[in-house]
Design an enzyme around this catalytic site. Structure first.
Site, PDB file in Angstrom:
ATOM      1  N   SER A 185      -5.117   3.485   1.963  1.00  0.00           N
ATOM      2  CA  SER A 185      -4.466   3.535   0.657  1.00  0.00           C
ATOM      3  C   SER A 185      -5.515   4.361  -0.266  1.00  0.00           C
ATOM      4  O   SER A 185      -4.839   4.670  -1.515  1.00  0.00           O
ATOM      5  CB  SER A 185      -4.252   2.196   0.135  1.00  0.00           C
ATOM      6  OG  SER A 185      -5.510   1.364  -0.010  1.00  0.00           O
ATOM      7  N   HIS A 213       2.095   0.588   3.057  1.00  0.00           N
ATOM      8  CA  HIS A 213       2.235   1.766   2.242  1.00  0.00           C
ATOM      9  C   HIS A 213       3.165   2.874   2.820  1.00  0.00           C
ATOM     10  O   HIS A 213       2.840   3.931   2.727  1.00  0.00           O
ATOM     11  CB  HIS A 213       0.876   2.302   1.848  1.00  0.00           C
ATOM     12  CG  HIS A 213       0.180   1.690   0.516  1.00  0.00           C
ATOM     13  ND1 HIS A 213       0.419   1.825  -0.578  1.00  0.00           N
ATOM     14  CD2 HIS A 213      -0.858   0.932   0.740  1.00  0.00           C
ATOM     15  CE1 HIS A 213      -0.248   1.175  -1.250  1.00  0.00           C
ATOM     16  NE2 HIS A 213      -1.446   0.636  -0.745  1.00  0.00           N
ATOM     17  N   LYS A 244       5.741  -3.883  -2.105  1.00  0.00           N
ATOM     18  CA  LYS A 244       5.918  -2.325  -2.689  1.00  0.00           C
ATOM     19  C   LYS A 244       6.829  -1.356  -2.683  1.00  0.00           C
ATOM     20  O   LYS A 244       7.596  -2.056  -3.665  1.00  0.00           O
ATOM     21  CB  LYS A 244       4.979  -1.717  -1.538  1.00  0.00           C
ATOM     22  CG  LYS A 244       3.204  -2.460  -2.018  1.00  0.00           C
ATOM     23  CD  LYS A 244       2.205  -1.645  -0.892  1.00  0.00           C
ATOM     24  CE  LYS A 244       0.661  -2.070  -1.485  1.00  0.00           C
ATOM     25  NZ  LYS A 244       0.108  -3.040  -0.244  1.00  0.00           N
TER      26      LYS A 244
HETATM   27  C1  LIG Z   1      -0.728  -4.132  -0.403  1.00  0.00           C
HETATM   28  C2  LIG Z   1      -1.196  -4.197   0.971  1.00  0.00           C
HETATM   29  C3  LIG Z   1      -1.315  -5.580   1.672  1.00  0.00           C
HETATM   30  C4  LIG Z   1      -1.016  -6.973   0.777  1.00  0.00           C
HETATM   31  O1  LIG Z   1       0.485  -7.175   0.773  1.00  0.00           O
HETATM   32  P1  LIG Z   1       0.782  -8.434  -0.112  1.00  0.00           P
HETATM   33  O2  LIG Z   1       2.254  -8.565   0.219  1.00  0.00           O
HETATM   34  O3  LIG Z   1       0.877  -7.982  -1.508  1.00  0.00           O
HETATM   35  O4  LIG Z   1      -0.025  -9.417   0.253  1.00  0.00           O
HETATM   36  C5  LIG Z   1      -1.693  -5.857   3.008  1.00  0.00           C
HETATM   37  N1  LIG Z   1      -2.136  -4.637   3.885  1.00  0.00           N
HETATM   38  C6  LIG Z   1      -2.105  -3.536   3.279  1.00  0.00           C
HETATM   39  C7  LIG Z   1      -2.205  -2.269   4.007  1.00  0.00           C
HETATM   40  C8  LIG Z   1      -1.372  -3.271   1.884  1.00  0.00           C
HETATM   41  O5  LIG Z   1      -1.571  -2.029   1.408  1.00  0.00           O
END
Ligand SMILES: *Cc1c(COP(=O)(O)O)cnc(C)c1O
Length: 402
Positions: A185, A213, A244
């Site tokens: 990310s 992502h 997301k």
């Molecule tokens: C955003 C993210 C998470 C966390 O996701 P949530 O549903 O907000 O807990 C976990 N792993 C990765 C790779 C992320 O980018």
């Protein structure tokens, strides 16, 4: 008892964070999450949300969430296995599995919980985990919660992955699992899944990919990094978020082989001991997923925006990490990079563009950056305005130095 000594300790820690320049202050939005937001009295273009498909305030998603509220109520007041499973939850799990191309999926309150609950069920002290050094914090924590031996390989480095797999095998591990983010990310780089799957097969290892992502917009149908690399059948487990691209509310999942998902439903602690996803979130997410399935045009728009932005920034002489992902890291290298990145981000907000600067310890020393995230909801004019704001802010920050 909260005594003076503890109060003083905590205040000292807070002061250390402040002095190191690491204190995070939250900027309040006075609008919904969207490409165009307001914060305080300032209107701004938002280039730092994970709202890749622009679904966070999509009228059909909002309508579906509102309809779910009416039909299915506000809360579940139960974990799934007692009385917390509505048809909505089952439908959403089926829809996720179909979308990412797995046998089945299981919902969690977040992807953080999914990653916290998946390893302990499948691995114990007889097993080994081989994980990428840049994996998300929730994968690191989830792996810590299981008793398997841990091996770490350098980011996307296939010769190091091979070496770590050899160590795991030589250590006599029963099951070996390779664990990686689909997209890293901070850089916007994709994990080399074809090579990872080759190695997994050579060593008889399982593969888990956290595709948070990527799900919804990477790959021709939005199925994520396995679809992009054509390895959907070779990845055993996917974890991901609904927070997301897929509407951005909350919720996460593990998707994968039938027996794995079945066993998670029996044993996974964040699933068994935490409340079911709220009906509004399940209903809105189902609609978001339905839109994502048919969003060829939005994915195309996102790609067009990403390409245009990367080109404009290269023309303007900025160093941008290479790639095709809508996460675009604009680099401010060197010892004063952290300060320059922060100054440019501040100046850009005054120009009406909201972006965030990242520096150590989130990224390595000397590798400060502004992470720009494109969305299908941005227009061409929005993308050009963002690049223009970078140019204007750079000029201001250089003047500031003189
Ligand atoms: C955003 C993210 C998470 C966390 O996701 P949530 O549903 O907000 O807990 C976990 N792993 C990765 C790779 C992320 O980018």
């Amino acid at each position: 008892m909260y005594d003076e000594a503890l109060r003083a300790d905590l205040r000292a820690t807070l002061a250390e964070i402040e002095e190191a320049g690491l204190y995070k202050r939250e900027r309040e939005l006075s609008s919904a999450q969207a490409a165009h937001i307001t914060t305080g009295q300032t209107e701004a273009l938002n280039f730092c949300a994970n709202n890749y498909l622009g679904l966070a305030d999509h009228p059909d998603v909002k309508a579906a969430a509102a309809a779910a509220l009416d039909e299915w109520g506000f809360g579940m007041a139960s974990v799934r296995f007692i009385c917390g499973t509505q048809e909505l939850h089952t439908r959403l799990e089926r829809a996720i599995a179909d979308f990412v191309g797995t046998d089945d999926s299981i919902l969690y309150g977040s992807c953080f919980d999914a990653n916290g609950g998946v390893f302990e069920v499948l691995l114990d002290e007889r097993d080994a985990v081989v994980s990428d050094e840049l994996n998300h914090a929730s994968l690191i924590d989830g792996i810590r919660l299981c008793k398997a031996r841990r091996f770490r390989y350098r980011n996307a480095d296939m010769s190091d992955l091979r070496a770590q797999l050899e160590s795991a095998r030589d250590g006599g591990a029963r099951r070996v699992m390779i664990v990686t983010d689909g997209v890293f990310s901070m850089d916007g780089h994709l994990a080399p899944l074809a090579e990872i799957c080759d190695l997994s097969e050579e060593f008889g290892a399982l593969v888990l990919v956290d595709d948070s992502h990527a799900v919804g917009f990477v790959g021709p149908g939005g199925g994520g990094t396995p679809e992009h690399f054509g390895v959907q059948d070779r990845v055993d487990l996917l974890t991901g978020t609904l927070g997301k691209a897929l509407g951005g509310a909350s919720g996460g999942y593990v998707a994968g082989r039938q027996e794995m998902v079945d066993l998670l439903r029996q044993r996974s602690r964040p699933y068994l001991f935490s409340n079911a996803v709220a009906p509004t979130v399940a209903g809105g997410s189902l609609k978001a997923l339905e839109i994502a399935v048919g969003s060829t045009q939005a994915r195309e728009q996102l790609r067009t925006n990403t390409t245009l932005f990367r080109e404009l920034m290269a023309e303007a002489g900025f160093e941008v990490l290479p790639g095709e992902h809508p996460i675009t890291a604009v680099m401010f290298p060197g010892p004063d990079g952290a300060r320059r990145a922060a100054e440019v981000a501040d100046a850009m907000l005054r120009e009406g563009v909201y972006v965030i600067a990242f520096s150590y310890p989130v990224v390595p020393h000397g590798r400060a950056r502004i992470r720009v995230q494109l969305s299908a909801a941005h227009s061409e004019a929005d993308v050009r305005a963002c690049a223009d704001a970078f140019v204007a802010a750079r000029a201001l920050s250089i003047e500031g130095v003189r």
